[in-house]
Enzyme design. Structure first.
Site, PDB file in Angstrom:
ATOM      1  N   ASP A  26       0.780   5.341  -3.543  1.00 16.56           N
ATOM      2  CA  ASP A  26       1.486   4.148  -4.005  1.00 16.56           C
ATOM      3  C   ASP A  26       0.536   3.221  -4.754  1.00 16.56           C
ATOM      4  O   ASP A  26       0.401   2.048  -4.439  1.00 16.56           O
ATOM      5  CB  ASP A  26       2.141   3.437  -2.807  1.00 16.56           C
ATOM      6  N   ASP A  59       4.268   8.146  -5.666  1.00 14.91           N
ATOM      7  CA  ASP A  59       4.426   6.882  -6.379  1.00 14.91           C
ATOM      8  C   ASP A  59       3.141   6.628  -7.143  1.00 14.91           C
ATOM      9  O   ASP A  59       2.442   5.635  -6.966  1.00 14.91           O
ATOM     10  CB  ASP A  59       4.788   5.735  -5.432  1.00 14.91           C
ATOM     11  N   TYR A  62       3.897   3.215 -11.376  1.00  9.81           N
ATOM     12  CA  TYR A  62       4.980   2.229 -11.253  1.00  9.81           C
ATOM     13  C   TYR A  62       5.338   1.674 -12.618  1.00  9.81           C
ATOM     14  O   TYR A  62       4.529   1.648 -13.528  1.00  9.81           O
ATOM     15  CB  TYR A  62       4.532   1.080 -10.337  1.00  9.81           C
ATOM     16  N   ASN A  97       9.325   8.627  -5.108  1.00  9.77           N
ATOM     17  CA  ASN A  97      10.619   8.236  -5.667  1.00  9.77           C
ATOM     18  C   ASN A  97      10.476   7.467  -6.971  1.00  9.77           C
ATOM     19  O   ASN A  97      11.299   7.621  -7.892  1.00  9.77           O
ATOM     20  CB  ASN A  97      11.417   7.414  -4.651  1.00  9.77           C
ATOM     21  N   HIS A 203       5.615  12.526   0.331  1.00 14.48           N
ATOM     22  CA  HIS A 203       5.625  11.101  -0.005  1.00 14.48           C
ATOM     23  C   HIS A 203       6.285  10.250   1.067  1.00 14.48           C
ATOM     24  O   HIS A 203       5.746   9.224   1.494  1.00 14.48           O
ATOM     25  CB  HIS A 203       6.340  10.863  -1.338  1.00 14.48           C
ATOM     26  N   HIS A 212      10.099   0.781   5.596  1.00 18.45           N
ATOM     27  CA  HIS A 212      11.059   1.868   5.388  1.00 18.45           C
ATOM     28  C   HIS A 212      11.406   2.584   6.692  1.00 18.45           C
ATOM     29  O   HIS A 212      12.496   3.113   6.840  1.00 18.45           O
ATOM     30  CB  HIS A 212      10.513   2.883   4.378  1.00 18.45           C
ATOM     31  N   HIS A 238       4.619   5.992   0.703  1.00 15.63           N
ATOM     32  CA  HIS A 238       5.916   5.315   0.647  1.00 15.63           C
ATOM     33  C   HIS A 238       5.886   3.949   1.310  1.00 15.63           C
ATOM     34  O   HIS A 238       6.216   2.953   0.665  1.00 15.63           O
ATOM     35  CB  HIS A 238       7.020   6.191   1.244  1.00 15.63           C
ATOM     36  N   ASP A 239       5.547   3.855   2.579  1.00 19.31           N
ATOM     37  CA  ASP A 239       5.285   2.544   3.159  1.00 19.31           C
ATOM     38  C   ASP A 239       3.890   2.107   2.721  1.00 19.31           C
ATOM     39  O   ASP A 239       2.919   2.864   2.868  1.00 19.31           O
ATOM     40  CB  ASP A 239       5.376   2.591   4.687  1.00 19.31           C
ATOM     41  N   HIS A 240       3.807   0.884   2.199  1.00 16.70           N
ATOM     42  CA  HIS A 240       2.573   0.432   1.561  1.00 16.70           C
ATOM     43  C   HIS A 240       1.609  -0.146   2.604  1.00 16.70           C
ATOM     44  O   HIS A 240       1.258  -1.330   2.569  1.00 16.70           O
ATOM     45  CB  HIS A 240       2.885  -0.597   0.474  1.00 16.70           C
TER      46      HIS A 240
END
Length: 314
Positions: A26, A59, A62, A97, A203, A212, A238-240
């Site tokens: 991410d 990710d 962005y 995503n 991810h 999430h 995914h979770d930052h």
């Protein structure tokens, strides 16, 4: 026909007692949101550990992936940011995503490698590593198999009438067929693996106390396979944030390394039953070192300080 063929780099013999790599997710924000600072600390720790490669948990760019293989975002968010000498090695990446909101095929294309040789991204692939204790072939007695898995097609939310048009599903089979093909491929790979250690990289979260949380689709479809074949660790983004979860009802260690840039989305309240060993709502990355007897996992923050370390023994 779907682009589901497993693409693998050659088996790599690391002529040393251990294998080290970094994991970041991410991240791709053209250096903003402390991406550059995280990259600098990755370079420092990578140099100290002598890391052989870097894993990206998705990710990568962005907010909407890449538009094509010439998109300057690739340079601004990757080549120009990860400049340390220790990071001049292969980056093995899965899709997230946000990557699916752009031209997915651009990230998968061999053409983009001509812009930066380090980049290797596929929907799903497998890596096989051998650790050697000396110069003779007989001393190569520890192995690591890594399975990279595309989780985005599994998430129901992305296929709703309100959201499906925001994702680029080019190259996939019809959804149910695609999911089954991926699960069958992973099951076959794990079933034939005799590796000392097994890691799966995706991810999306399976177990998480980030904003999430758990993804029921992956708990239902992916987790049983990981448990059946005794996968040692599932590593995701995914979770930052940075997390380690090991529940009493599962043998799989869950590591979230999604702190490559923008962070601080918050953590959920959690109970003892959720098995949270470590959770940090902030930026950073994961370092992994593997040898014949153990795997060690260490989280570092944006300042390069070690926040947490866990050793998994045989």
């Amino acid at each position: 026909m779907a682009n589901t063929t497993t693409s693998s780099k050659p088996t790599i013999a690391a002529n040393r007692e251990n294998l080290s790599f970094l994991v970041v997710g991410d991240w791709g924000r053209e250096g903003l949101y402390n991406q550059t600072l995280v990259a600098q600390q990755m370079g420092k720790i990578g140099g100290e550990l002598g890391t052989q490669f870097v894993v990206s948990t998705g990710d990568n760019f962005y907010n909407s992936g890449l538009s094509n293989v010439s998109d300057p975002t690739f340079t601004y968010s990757f080549t120009d940011v990860y400049t340390a000498s220790s990071l001049q090695t292969t980056w093995y990446a899965v899709l997230g995503n946000h990557d699916y909101k752009g031209n997915v095929l651009a990230q998968l294309s061999d053409d983009i490698v001509t812009r930066d040789w380090r980049w290797f991204c596929r929907r799903s692939f497998q890596l096989n590593f051998t650790m050697c204790n000396g110069s003779s072939a007989g001393s190569c007695n520890a192995t690591l198999d890594m399975f990279f898995f595309d989780t985005t097609p599994f998430i129901d939310e992305y296929w709703t009438p309100e959201k499906i048009s925001k994702f680029n599903w080019t190259g996939l089979a019809p959804r149910e067929e695609q999911l089954q093909l991926q699960l069958d491929e992973l099951r076959e790979g794990l079933n034939t693996s005799s590796a000392t250690w097994k890691i799966v990289v995706g991810h999306h979260t399976i177990r998480s106390v980030g904003n999430h949380g758990d993804y029921a689709e992956l708990v239902e479809k992916l987790l049983p396979i990981l448990e059946e074949f005794k996968v040692n660790a599932y590593i995701n983004g995914h979770d930052h944030n940075l997390q380690h979860i090991l529940r009493q009802d599962s043998t799989v260690n869950f590591f979230t390394s999604g702190g490559g840039s923008k962070s601080y989305a918050g953590l959920q309240a959690y109970t003892e039953e959720q098995g949270v060993r470590f959770a940090r709502d902030g930026q950073g990355f994961l370092a992994v070192t593997v040898d014949s007897d153990s795997m060690s996992f260490s989280f570092y923050d944006v300042f390069g300080d070690e926040l947490y370390s866990f050793v998994l023994g045989k």
